[in-house]
Design a protein around this motif. Structure first.
Motif, PDB file in Angstrom:
ATOM      1  N   GLU A 111       1.098  -1.316  -0.025  1.00 46.29           N
ATOM      2  CA  GLU A 111       0.117  -0.016  -0.036  1.00 46.29           C
ATOM      3  C   GLU A 111       0.905   1.372   0.173  1.00 46.29           C
ATOM      4  N   ARG A 112       1.959   1.316   0.692  1.00 52.07           N
ATOM      5  CA  ARG A 112       2.988   2.246   0.918  1.00 52.07           C
ATOM      6  C   ARG A 112       3.452   2.749  -0.532  1.00 52.07           C
ATOM      7  N   THR A 113       3.979   1.506  -1.075  1.00 50.24           N
ATOM      8  CA  THR A 113       4.464   1.828  -2.549  1.00 50.24           C
ATOM      9  C   THR A 113       3.493   2.276  -3.533  1.00 50.24           C
ATOM     10  N   GLN A 114       2.348   1.719  -3.476  1.00 50.96           N
ATOM     11  CA  GLN A 114       1.343   2.165  -4.411  1.00 50.96           C
ATOM     12  C   GLN A 114       0.868   3.748  -4.288  1.00 50.96           C
ATOM     13  N   SER A 115       1.022   4.068  -2.819  1.00 49.55           N
ATOM     14  CA  SER A 115       0.752   5.373  -2.624  1.00 49.55           C
ATOM     15  C   SER A 115       1.874   6.422  -3.042  1.00 49.55           C
ATOM     16  N   GLU A 116       3.117   5.765  -2.993  1.00 54.65           N
ATOM     17  CA  GLU A 116       4.338   6.508  -3.341  1.00 54.65           C
ATOM     18  C   GLU A 116       4.384   6.730  -4.691  1.00 54.65           C
ATOM     19  N   ARG A 117       4.000   5.687  -5.660  1.00 56.83           N
ATOM     20  CA  ARG A 117       3.672   5.734  -7.051  1.00 56.83           C
ATOM     21  C   ARG A 117       2.838   6.680  -7.594  1.00 56.83           C
ATOM     22  N   THR A 118       1.575   6.564  -6.809  1.00 59.14           N
ATOM     23  CA  THR A 118       0.542   7.802  -7.065  1.00 59.14           C
ATOM     24  C   THR A 118       0.945   9.262  -6.821  1.00 59.14           C
ATOM     25  N   ILE A 119       1.810   9.402  -5.597  1.00 58.15           N
ATOM     26  CA  ILE A 119       2.235  10.505  -5.480  1.00 58.15           C
ATOM     27  C   ILE A 119       3.180  11.210  -6.556  1.00 58.15           C
ATOM     28  N   LYS A 120       3.921  10.287  -6.739  1.00 62.07           N
ATOM     29  CA  LYS A 120       5.373  10.549  -7.922  1.00 62.07           C
ATOM     30  C   LYS A 120       4.437  10.860  -9.277  1.00 62.07           C
TER      31      LYS A 120
END
Length: 356
Positions: A111-120
């Motif tokens: 979930e954190r990785t997906q959030s980081e990708r979304t933010i990026k």
């Protein structure tokens, strides 16, 4: 206790990497029951690519040599789905110092990785929008102002060369055209100023008391004409963007003078107090006040509450103030009642300039 932990997979491996224990967290994250996985090698959790690169063996060797090994990457669940795992492998030694196995802890950070990708992704989209805005500003500063200048020039030629042939109505029409083009030029300039705000910002130490004192001298003419009195309490010295902070105080003081009551000299007081990690400033006046229904709208760009015949301006000053305060990491609000004056509050973080 380890067996009951559900948010971390905590397992023991033998020297070859075979699973010896299995807790609830491992079952939840990886999908295997204890009876299905104990005795099998932990390489099962790695993708074909990682196994071909011999990543599991390299991690065990690193843990044996240095005591522990850390890694983040995609791992495979029982059902074949992937999750982003953060793993730490620690070597376990016997009394003689020989490696007897490994303790392995895994966290599911999907979930954190997906959030980081979304933010990026959003940051990339924002960068694209900012470039588009810069292009628009360029067009506004050149292509839009040029035809307006032509209109102004030809209106002046008409007024000068054909004045004897123009009746009062025609002259009025030309005046309206002139006023409208001037108004549009002012709006374009205001938009450009807003877009450029903070372009070349730099932090430095600012003595706010000295800054306001300088502003009062610069505004001496307006202050004298309006009969304004400005009281300034001891203000702090802080790390800020000096050009922008000067514009912030200038806009708030200027508005307090502009929006005064008829036959009443403006009374303006500026103060500040320490509030946790911020300095909270207050700029109070005894002016015409603001209807509470509009206290949020006044910070929008080009939003005016009064006709231009009553008060001049483009409705951009408070939008500048909001942008400047937010550039510093603070907030700006207003408390006001019609006919009783207004108080603008804004916060500036109390930061250490050396940390920047």
């Amino acid at each position: 206790m380890v067996e009951e932990i559900e948010d971390h997979a905590i397992i023991l491996l033998d020297k070859e990497g075979n699973v010896e224990t299995w807790n609830k967290g491992a079952e939840k994250i990886k999908g295997y029951l204890a009876g299905e996985i104990i005795g099998k090698n932990f390489r099962t959790f790695y993708s074909d690519t990682d196994r071909q690169l011999d990543l599991p063996t390299r991690l065990l060797n690193e843990a044996s040599t240095t005591g522990s090994a850390c890694h983040e990457g995609w791992r495979i669940r029982k059902d074949g789905s992937r999750f982003w795992g953060d793993i730490t492998i620690t070597a376990v030694h016997d009394e003689s110092g020989e490696v007897t196995g490994f303790a392995k802890i895994t966290r599911d950070l999907t979930e954190r990785t997906q959030s980081e990708r979304t933010i990026k992704k959003h940051l990339q989209e924002l960068e694209t929008r900012n470039k588009e805005l810069e292009q628009f500003v360029y067009i506004a500063s050149h292509d839009l102002q040029e035809p307006l200048l032509n209109v102004n020039n030809f209106v002046e030629l008409l007024q000068h060369e054909y004045a004897p042939q123009l009746d009062e109505t025609a002259a009025m029409y030309l005046d309206v055209i002139n006023q409208s083009t001037e108004r549009m030029r002012d709006l374009i300039k205001g938009l450009l100023d807003y877009a450029r705000l903070g372009k070349e910002k730099y932090l430095s130490t600012v003595d706010c008391h000295q800054l306001v004192g300088t502003l009062v001298k610069d505004l001496a003419t307006n202050i004298a004409l309006s009969g304004a009195e400005i009281q300034c309490a001891d203000l702090p010295t802080l790390a800020a963007y000096p050009v922008e902070l000067r514009q912030l105080f200038q806009n708030l003081i200027g508005n307090a003078i502009k929006f005064r009551k008829l036959d009443t000299a403006p009374q303006i007081s500026i103060s500040a107090e320490r509030a946790d990690r911020f300095w909270k400033f207050a700029v109070r006046d005894n002016g015409i006040g603001i209807n509470p229904a509009f206290k949020d709208k006044i910070f929008l760009i080009f939003r005016r509450l009064h006709g231009r015949d009553t008060y001049d301006g483009n409705g951009i000053g408070l939008a500048h103030c909001k942008k400047i305060v937010e550039m510093h990491g603070g907030e700006i609000t207003v408390e006001s009642k019609p006919g009783e004056g207004s108080t603008f509050f804004f916060t500036i973080p109390n930061v250490d300039l050396q940390s920047h």
